[in-house]
Enzyme design. Structure first.
Site, PDB file in Angstrom:
ATOM      1  N   GLU A  83     104.952  25.976 -18.030  1.00 20.57           N
ATOM      2  CA  GLU A  83     104.015  25.703 -19.136  1.00 20.57           C
ATOM      3  C   GLU A  83     104.482  26.565 -20.289  1.00 20.57           C
ATOM      4  O   GLU A  83     104.326  27.785 -20.275  1.00 20.57           O
ATOM      5  CB  GLU A  83     102.582  26.020 -18.712  1.00 20.57           C
ATOM      6  CG  GLU A  83     101.531  25.378 -19.597  1.00 20.57           C
ATOM      7  CD  GLU A  83     101.197  26.223 -20.818  1.00 20.57           C
ATOM      8  OE1 GLU A  83     101.752  25.920 -21.911  1.00 20.57           O
ATOM      9  OE2 GLU A  83     100.408  27.159 -20.705  1.00 20.57           O
TER      10      GLU A  83
ATOM     11  N   CYS B  72      99.175  28.609 -27.062  1.00 18.28           N
ATOM     12  CA  CYS B  72     100.258  27.629 -27.037  1.00 18.28           C
ATOM     13  C   CYS B  72      99.788  26.238 -27.427  1.00 18.28           C
ATOM     14  O   CYS B  72     100.555  25.459 -27.986  1.00 18.28           O
ATOM     15  CB  CYS B  72     100.909  27.599 -25.664  1.00 18.28           C
ATOM     16  SG  CYS B  72      99.752  27.409 -24.302  1.00 18.28           S
TER      17      CYS B  72
ATOM     18  N   LYS C 264     103.501  38.324 -11.134  1.00 24.45           N
ATOM     19  CA  LYS C 264     104.199  39.254 -12.013  1.00 24.45           C
ATOM     20  C   LYS C 264     103.540  39.200 -13.383  1.00 24.45           C
ATOM     21  O   LYS C 264     103.843  38.349 -14.215  1.00 24.45           O
ATOM     22  CB  LYS C 264     105.684  38.880 -12.106  1.00 24.45           C
ATOM     23  CG  LYS C 264     106.625  40.061 -12.453  1.00 24.45           C
ATOM     24  CD  LYS C 264     106.446  40.593 -13.857  1.00 24.45           C
ATOM     25  CE  LYS C 264     106.993  39.643 -14.897  1.00 24.45           C
ATOM     26  NZ  LYS C 264     106.854  40.190 -16.290  1.00 24.45           N
TER      27      LYS C 264
ATOM     28  N   GLU D  48     107.391  27.709 -33.204  1.00 28.70           N
ATOM     29  CA  GLU D  48     106.110  28.284 -32.789  1.00 28.70           C
ATOM     30  C   GLU D  48     105.987  29.699 -33.344  1.00 28.70           C
ATOM     31  O   GLU D  48     106.795  30.577 -33.028  1.00 28.70           O
ATOM     32  CB  GLU D  48     106.013  28.302 -31.263  1.00 28.70           C
ATOM     33  CG  GLU D  48     104.668  28.761 -30.763  1.00 28.70           C
ATOM     34  CD  GLU D  48     104.552  28.683 -29.247  1.00 28.70           C
ATOM     35  OE1 GLU D  48     103.486  28.267 -28.756  1.00 28.70           O
ATOM     36  OE2 GLU D  48     105.534  29.038 -28.560  1.00 28.70           O
TER      37      GLU D  48
END
Length: 478
Positions: A251, A285, A177, A384
């Site tokens: 993750e 990330c 996806k 973040e």
């Protein structure tokens, strides 16, 4: 590039719904293409195709490991042949500088396929153990089944093959996806799958939004979920998998620290410093976006990072001179600009950047931005941002540096910068994070990659990444 069909069961099939996902250039805002938005019925068809390819007598898991490996190598060769187009397609969509897209999006997927093809022979191994108090036990590794791979947009092909390559080696089948921001490159992947002659249903691709992802994650025909993306989305997926007792690999996000020790020779590592903190415009990330600097060298380090940001070439992602491209979307730019305002309101000192670059009126650009004098408790040091924004915080002594590095909700990556690698390794061992780089950072294909705390569950890459797609069975013998 207009994609009209979905790749399901080894064929291009008409979508069940009529909605499409439109993609615009991150650099110009102009139309790039579109793809169908998958709906629940499309997900049903894709899962059934993957289920059939897994469960059928003589299906993918029943192939000899050498035969699976040969198919994976053919796919690697097909991807190699289209690597330039793939890199340009990703770069145009998400703003990744082409100089980054070529080695990552253009090359890493094939590298991963070849690496895991080499491990495929171990994927269905058996081990006989002497039992206690008596007998023997045969311990078998079996493929886990149908994998739902829900993917991210920042490294869409690289991160996809973190999942695809080990899953194929293990004998699993997949439903992918893709993220709605990057739905054009999956069509190129589908073409490569056809060229490689993969069996029908082994890899299926259904683009879609969060609703399609949620439906796929909870689908009764799925045996395992692997997700890369935000921590917030990861928590929702983890909750769904927990309710179903479904294995999941997550993750997620990061807020990694760059611990600069007092003996670091930064002038010798300028390129590595840039890559570790600002690769892919900060949309990474694992980026070391929290700079921890020894107080005795603090002014020097602030000046170095400020000059590095000011000297970075900002421009169109497809320009080979570009070091910092645009963000993926207008909403992502708004998010980053909101964090910049927050940093200013909380008293951080802006040394450069903070606005939109002059002369780049189209696209979603933000200047490389450096905040100095940042408290580790401030919002910009804890959350973040996912853009070209770095914070610099002073510390006194190695113990405080380690404490600050560990004072985070995240634990994905980090770096240590030093002239003494043994000392750097000692500091790295004290940092509670999944991976640490000394004087630079890149994940190693042969070694486990993943996070602690809010950065995720499980590991990808290395033999450990293969094991994530396997179940263990013990057969006891008297």
């Amino acid at each position: 590039m207009k994609v009209n069909h979905l790749f399901i069961g080894g064929k291009w099939t008409a979508p069940a719904g009529g909605d499409t996902i439109t993609v615009t250039s991150a650099s110009t805002g102009e139309f790039l293409g579109s793809a169908p938005a998958g709906v629940d019925l499309d997900v049903d068809h894709a899962v059934q195709a993957a289920r059939s390819a897994f469960d059928a007598p003589g299906g993918w898991p029943a192939w000899e490991p050498e035969r699976r490996a040969a198919a994976m190598v053919r796919l690697a060769e097909a991807l190699d042949a289209g690597s330039e187009v793939m890199a340009r397609t990703v770069s145009a969509q998400n703003g990744m500088p082409i100089s980054t897209a070529e080695p990552f999006e253009g090359k890493v997927p094939a590298m991963l396929l070849r690496y895991y093809a080499g491990l495929a022979a171990d994927a269905s191994g058996e081990e006989t153990r002497v039992g206690l108090p008596q007998g023997t036990t045969v311990v078998r590794r079996e493929p886990i089944g149908v994998v739902a791979a829900v993917m991210t947009w920042n490294f869409p092909q690289t991160m996809a093959f973190f999942k695809i390559a080990p899953a194929l080696a293990a004998g699993c089948t997949l439903v992918l996806k893709p993220a709605p921001q990057t739905v054009l490159d999956p069509a190129l992947l589908a073409d490569a799958i056809e060229t490689a002659g993969f069996p029908e249903g082994v890899i299926n691709i259904v683009p879609g939004g969060p609703e399609a992802g949620a439906y796929l994650v909870s689908h009764p025909g799925v045996d395992k979920v692997s997700f890369t993306g935000s921590t917030a989305a990861g928590r929702r997926i983890a909750a769904a998998c927990a309710a179903l007792l479904r294995p999941v690999t997550l993750e997620l996000g990061g807020k990694s620290a760059a611990v600069i020790l007092d003996d670091a020779d930064l002038a010798s590592h300028l390129e590595q410093l840039f890559m570790a903190s600002l690769i892919n415009n900060g949309q990474t990330c694992f980026a070391s976006t929290r700079i921890l600097a020894p107080r005795g060298r603090y002014p020097e380090i602030v000046e170095l990072y400020t000059a590095m940001a000011q000297g970075a070439v900002v421009g169109d992602a497809l320009d080979r001179a570009t070091q910092i491209g645009p963000l993926v979307s207008a909403s992502q730019r708004d998010r980053v600009e909101g964090y910049i305002r927050k940093g200013l309101s909380e008293g951080a000192r802006l040394t450069t950047g903070g606005g939109r670059p002059a002369g780049l009126d189209r696209g979603w650009f933000v200047e490389p931005t450096i905040f100095a004098d940042v408290e580790n408790s401030s919002t910009v040091a804890r959350e973040e941002i996912f853009g070209p924004v770095l914070t610099i915080t002073p510390y006194d002594g190695e113990d405080e540096a380690v404490r600050l590095a560990n004072d985070s909700a995240y634990g994905l990556a980090g770096t240590v910068w030093t002239s003494d690698l043994d000392r750097g390794a000692r500091v790295a061992r004290r940092i509670r994070t999944g991976t640490v780089g000394l004087n630079g950072y890149l994940p190693d294909v042969t070694s486990p990659y993943g996070g602690r705390k809010a950065s995720g569950l499980g590991r990808e890459l290395g033999p450990e990444g293969l094991q994530a797609y396997q179940e263990l069975q013990s057969i006891y013998r008297p």
